[in-house]
Write a protein that holds these residues in place. Structure first.
Motif, short mmCIF file in Angstrom:
data_model
loop_
_atom_site.label_atom_id
_atom_site.label_comp_id
_atom_site.label_asym_id
_atom_site.label_seq_id
_atom_site.Cartn_x
_atom_site.Cartn_y
_atom_site.Cartn_z
N SER A 182 36.62 75.15 54.11
CA SER A 182 37.94 74.51 54.10
C SER A 182 37.98 73.22 54.93
CB SER A 182 39.01 75.49 54.59
OG SER A 182 39.02 76.64 53.80
N GLY A 183 36.91 72.44 54.84
CA GLY A 183 36.88 71.14 55.51
C GLY A 183 36.64 71.20 57.01
N ASP A 184 36.36 72.36 57.57
CA ASP A 184 36.14 72.52 59.00
C ASP A 184 34.65 72.43 59.28
OD1 ASP A 184 36.06 73.18 61.66
OD2 ASP A 184 37.06 75.12 61.44
N SER A 185 34.19 71.30 59.83
CA SER A 185 32.76 71.10 60.06
C SER A 185 32.22 72.04 61.14
CB SER A 185 32.47 69.65 60.43
OG SER A 185 33.14 69.31 61.63
N LEU A 186 33.08 72.60 62.00
CA LEU A 186 32.62 73.56 62.99
C LEU A 186 32.29 74.92 62.37
CD1 LEU A 186 35.09 72.78 65.91
CD2 LEU A 186 32.71 72.06 65.67
N MET A 187 32.85 75.18 61.20
CA MET A 187 32.59 76.44 60.50
C MET A 187 31.54 76.26 59.39
SD MET A 187 34.40 78.68 62.00
CE MET A 187 34.36 80.05 60.87
N ALA A 188 30.79 75.18 59.44
CA ALA A 188 29.79 74.91 58.40
C ALA A 188 28.65 75.91 58.50
CB ALA A 188 29.26 73.49 58.55
N ARG A 189 28.05 76.18 57.36
CA ARG A 189 26.88 77.03 57.31
C ARG A 189 25.85 76.40 56.39
NH1 ARG A 189 28.83 82.27 53.92
NH2 ARG A 189 26.65 82.79 53.99
N ILE A 190 24.63 76.80 56.58
CA ILE A 190 23.52 76.30 55.77
C ILE A 190 23.10 77.41 54.81
CG2 ILE A 190 21.16 75.40 55.77
CD1 ILE A 190 23.14 73.55 57.17
N LEU A 191 23.02 77.06 53.52
CA LEU A 191 22.49 77.98 52.52
C LEU A 191 21.18 77.39 52.00
CD1 LEU A 191 25.71 78.79 50.45
CD2 LEU A 191 24.63 80.19 52.22
N VAL A 192 20.16 78.21 51.91
CA VAL A 192 18.85 77.78 51.42
C VAL A 192 18.54 78.58 50.16
CG1 VAL A 192 16.39 77.60 51.91
CG2 VAL A 192 18.05 77.22 53.74
N PHE A 193 18.29 77.87 49.07
CA PHE A 193 17.94 78.50 47.80
C PHE A 193 16.46 78.31 47.56
CE2 PHE A 193 22.41 77.60 47.53
CZ PHE A 193 22.92 78.76 46.95
N VAL A 194 15.78 79.38 47.15
CA VAL A 194 14.35 79.34 46.88
C VAL A 194 14.11 79.89 45.49
CG1 VAL A 194 12.07 80.15 47.60
CG2 VAL A 194 13.82 79.70 49.33
#
Length: 121
Positions: free
Chosen positions: A10-22
């Protein structure tokens, strides 16, 4: 191939997460996150050759060795929802050597032919 995306909630850069697809040679698509969790998303039954991310639509675009194109929606909470799977019509053995974005939602594909094919996603 491996593809990592940064996902803001929701636009909150502090709540960002990284997803890695393989994508694997056996056709399995796996997603892992930045807290150490991973899961199999789908098995395509043949080698996953290319992974791209369509930012405007929040979709993962996947292409297999035998030109199966799949689009998977990535939700804000990291869920992966299959949207579409289709076989691309490609001459010269049916394989795609390279793909890249030619514009927003416009995929360019180099095959064994003497032309570049474009697909509007």
């Amino acid at each position: 191939p491996v593809l990592a995306i940064r996902q803001e909630k929701s636009g909150d850069s502090l709540m960002a997460r990284i997803l890695v697809f393989v994508g694997t040679e056996r056709g399995t698509l796996v997603v892992a996150d930045d807290v150490g969790e991973s899961r199999q998303v789908q098995n395509f039954g043949e080698s996953v050759e290319h992974l791209l991310f369509h930012e405007q639509e929040r979709r993962l675009v996947l292409l297999t060795r035998n030109a199966i194109l799949a689009q998977l929606q990535i939700s804000e909470d990291g869920k992966v929802i299959p949207v579409m799977t289709m076989k691309l019509s490609v001459a010269g053995g049916g394989s795609v050597r390279q793909i890249c974005w030619a514009g927003p939602g416009l995929l360019a594909a180099a095959t064994g032919e003497s032309m570049i094919r474009f697909f509007n996603l």
